[in-house]
Design a protein around this motif. Structure first.
Motif, PDB file in Angstrom:
ATOM      1  N   MET A 250       0.729  -0.670   0.180  1.00 42.60           N
ATOM      2  CA  MET A 250       0.391   0.401   0.425  1.00 42.60           C
ATOM      3  C   MET A 250       1.054   1.380  -0.493  1.00 42.60           C
ATOM      4  SD  MET A 250      -3.546   0.585   0.073  1.00 42.60           S
ATOM      5  CE  MET A 250      -4.429   2.013   0.395  1.00 42.60           C
ATOM      6  N   THR A 251       0.598   2.590  -0.834  1.00 42.66           N
ATOM      7  CA  THR A 251       1.060   3.562  -1.057  1.00 42.66           C
ATOM      8  C   THR A 251      -0.097   4.797  -0.135  1.00 42.66           C
ATOM      9  OG1 THR A 251       0.409   4.347  -2.583  1.00 42.66           O
ATOM     10  CG2 THR A 251       1.826   2.645  -2.675  1.00 42.66           C
ATOM     11  N   ASP A 252       1.035   5.676   0.321  1.00 46.33           N
ATOM     12  CA  ASP A 252       0.605   6.550   1.394  1.00 46.33           C
ATOM     13  C   ASP A 252       0.159   7.478   0.513  1.00 46.33           C
ATOM     14  OD1 ASP A 252       1.642   6.263   3.818  1.00 46.33           O
ATOM     15  OD2 ASP A 252       2.957   7.126   3.527  1.00 46.33           O
ATOM     16  N   THR A 253       0.331   7.675  -0.758  1.00 41.50           N
ATOM     17  CA  THR A 253      -0.254   8.671  -2.177  1.00 41.50           C
ATOM     18  C   THR A 253      -1.800   8.000  -2.616  1.00 41.50           C
ATOM     19  OG1 THR A 253       1.543   8.963  -3.444  1.00 41.50           O
ATOM     20  CG2 THR A 253      -0.132   9.539  -4.338  1.00 41.50           C
ATOM     21  N   ALA A 254      -1.511   6.378  -2.806  1.00 38.70           N
ATOM     22  CA  ALA A 254      -3.799   6.201  -3.167  1.00 38.70           C
ATOM     23  C   ALA A 254      -3.790   6.380  -1.754  1.00 38.70           C
ATOM     24  CB  ALA A 254      -2.686   4.774  -3.145  1.00 38.70           C
ATOM     25  N   LYS A 255      -3.483   5.719  -0.660  1.00 36.15           N
ATOM     26  CA  LYS A 255      -4.378   6.186   0.723  1.00 36.15           C
ATOM     27  C   LYS A 255      -4.817   7.010   0.660  1.00 36.15           C
ATOM     28  CE  LYS A 255      -4.095   5.342   5.751  1.00 36.15           C
ATOM     29  NZ  LYS A 255      -3.348   5.134   6.560  1.00 36.15           N
ATOM     30  N   GLN A 256      -4.431   8.621   0.817  1.00 34.95           N
ATOM     31  CA  GLN A 256      -4.997  10.102   0.779  1.00 34.95           C
ATOM     32  C   GLN A 256      -5.614  10.578  -0.527  1.00 34.95           C
ATOM     33  OE1 GLN A 256      -4.131  11.668   3.476  1.00 34.95           O
ATOM     34  NE2 GLN A 256      -3.067  10.463   4.226  1.00 34.95           N
ATOM     35  N   GLU A 257      -5.729   9.102  -1.538  1.00 40.12           N
ATOM     36  CA  GLU A 257      -6.405   9.767  -2.811  1.00 40.12           C
ATOM     37  C   GLU A 257      -7.698   9.224  -2.326  1.00 40.12           C
ATOM     38  OE1 GLU A 257      -7.094   8.120  -6.737  1.00 40.12           O
ATOM     39  OE2 GLU A 257      -5.305   8.198  -6.245  1.00 40.12           O
ATOM     40  N   LEU A 258      -7.765   7.830  -1.695  1.00 40.06           N
ATOM     41  CA  LEU A 258      -9.294   7.498  -1.621  1.00 40.06           C
ATOM     42  C   LEU A 258      -9.900   8.149  -0.700  1.00 40.06           C
ATOM     43  CD1 LEU A 258      -7.629   3.620  -1.988  1.00 40.06           C
ATOM     44  CD2 LEU A 258      -9.267   4.265  -3.363  1.00 40.06           C
ATOM     45  N   LEU A 259      -9.051   8.154   0.352  1.00 38.62           N
ATOM     46  CA  LEU A 259      -9.719   8.850   1.549  1.00 38.62           C
ATOM     47  C   LEU A 259      -9.920  10.429   1.267  1.00 38.62           C
ATOM     48  CD1 LEU A 259      -6.859   8.342   4.160  1.00 38.62           C
ATOM     49  CD2 LEU A 259      -9.369   7.587   4.347  1.00 38.62           C
ATOM     50  N   ALA A 260      -9.264  10.749  -0.130  1.00 39.88           N
ATOM     51  CA  ALA A 260      -9.917  12.777   0.147  1.00 39.88           C
ATOM     52  C   ALA A 260     -11.199  12.262  -0.829  1.00 39.88           C
ATOM     53  CB  ALA A 260      -8.986  13.263  -1.228  1.00 39.88           C
ATOM     54  N   TRP A 261     -11.560  11.131  -1.673  1.00 43.13           N
ATOM     55  CA  TRP A 261     -12.410  10.938  -2.500  1.00 43.13           C
ATOM     56  C   TRP A 261     -13.747   9.904  -1.008  1.00 43.13           C
ATOM     57  CZ3 TRP A 261     -15.527   6.180  -3.267  1.00 43.13           C
ATOM     58  CH2 TRP A 261     -16.586   6.607  -3.665  1.00 43.13           C
ATOM     59  N   ALA A 262     -13.050   9.837  -0.204  1.00 46.77           N
ATOM     60  CA  ALA A 262     -14.435   8.915   0.252  1.00 46.77           C
ATOM     61  C   ALA A 262     -15.207  10.400   1.612  1.00 46.77           C
ATOM     62  CB  ALA A 262     -13.519   8.181   1.183  1.00 46.77           C
ATOM     63  N   ASP A 263     -13.821  11.461   1.176  1.00 49.06           N
ATOM     64  CA  ASP A 263     -14.555  12.769   2.685  1.00 49.06           C
ATOM     65  C   ASP A 263     -15.857  13.417   1.624  1.00 49.06           C
ATOM     66  OD1 ASP A 263     -14.040  14.173   5.268  1.00 49.06           O
ATOM     67  OD2 ASP A 263     -13.324  15.599   4.168  1.00 49.06           O
TER      68      ASP A 263
END
Length: 263
Positions: A250-263
């Motif tokens: 898992m990458t931090d970039t992908a994690k932040q992208e997914l969290l930003a969309w879900a928010d």
């Protein structure tokens, strides 16, 4: 595993070989949506195949629950399309193919902050892949299927177009037929036999979250991202598509992208 289950039910003697634990690669990590999320862009023959398969799942799930005691959590969630371009395409596709589609709004789903052009495909189903794998594992044992875990196939012997045996290191296993269903690893097993088989891994990253309030039961598709609510209140947020070979980190970039969309 599913193929082995069906063959064993028909009375065949079946063995499953896996280089690791059966079902613990892409199958375990899948979202579990039992239909194409973008039917307007799918090959028509592939779509019809998936639609026919979808009709068989209720009976299959009941079989597996009876044999294993594990519920794969088959649910008719429906899928909400939130992207304007996708909404136009799915409406055109539904009109041409006689498929059901419904308008949906924040009155129906107040927790999702839906745009006024959102639509619902009600006949979309999901199940929970880790639970399906657990149910299949137990059911294969009940059907007498021999499972060879942590047994990597290192060669497939074919003579004059006829399968002879598979190799795992210095061991050989003969059978009347072999079915290769190794996903992204299948190309390596076909090496030297069929150069037209070209399957590559595509890395997809997802998050599983536990929100502080229960969300709508409907799945959501918004461009390349989706939300899948589970029966236990957890929510799956996906997904990325990256050419990273067999790297599963898992990458931090992908994690932040997914969290930003879900928010």
């Amino acid at each position: 595993m599913m193929t082995a289950y069906e063959l064993a039910k028909d009375g065949l003697k079946v063995a499953v070989f896996d280089r690791g634990q059966p079902g613990m690669e892409a199958s375990w990590a899948a979202g579990g949506i039992l239909s194409s999320m973008r039917p307007w862009s799918e090959n028509p023959a592939s779509f019809e195949l998936s639609e026919q398969g979808k009709l068989l799942f209720p009976e299959l799930v009941e079989e597996l629950k009876t044999l294993s005691g594990v519920d794969p959590e088959w649910v008719q969630s429906g899928l909400i399309i939130m992207n304007r371009s996708h909404k136009e395409k799915v409406c055109e596709w539904a009109a041409l193919n006689g498929r059901k589609i419904e308008p949906v709004s924040n009155v129906d789903k107040p927790d999702l902050l839906l745009p006024d052009f959102a639509v619902l495909l009600p006949d979309i189903y999901q199940l929970r892949p880790p639970r399906l794998i657990a149910a299949l594992t137990q059911s294969l044992q009940s059907c007498g299927v021999k499972v060879y875990e942590n047994t990597e196939i290192t060669g497939v012997k074919i003579t004059n177009g006829q399968f002879q045996y598979i190799e795992s290191g210095s061991r050989q296993f003969s059978a009347s037929a072999v079915i290769i269903s190794a996903g992204a690893w299948s190309s390596g097993l076909f090496a030297g036999h069929d150069s037209s088989v070209s399957i590559r891994p595509v890395h997809g990253q997802m998050l599983c979250l536990e929100p502080n309030k229960k969300l709508s039961s409907a799945m959501v598709l918004d461009g390349d991202h989706y939300l899948i609510p589970r029966l236990d209140g957890r929510v799956l947020i996906g997904s990325t598509m990256e050419e990273r070979g067999f790297n599963k980190n898992m990458t931090d970039t992908a994690k932040q992208e997914l969290l930003a969309w879900a928010d």
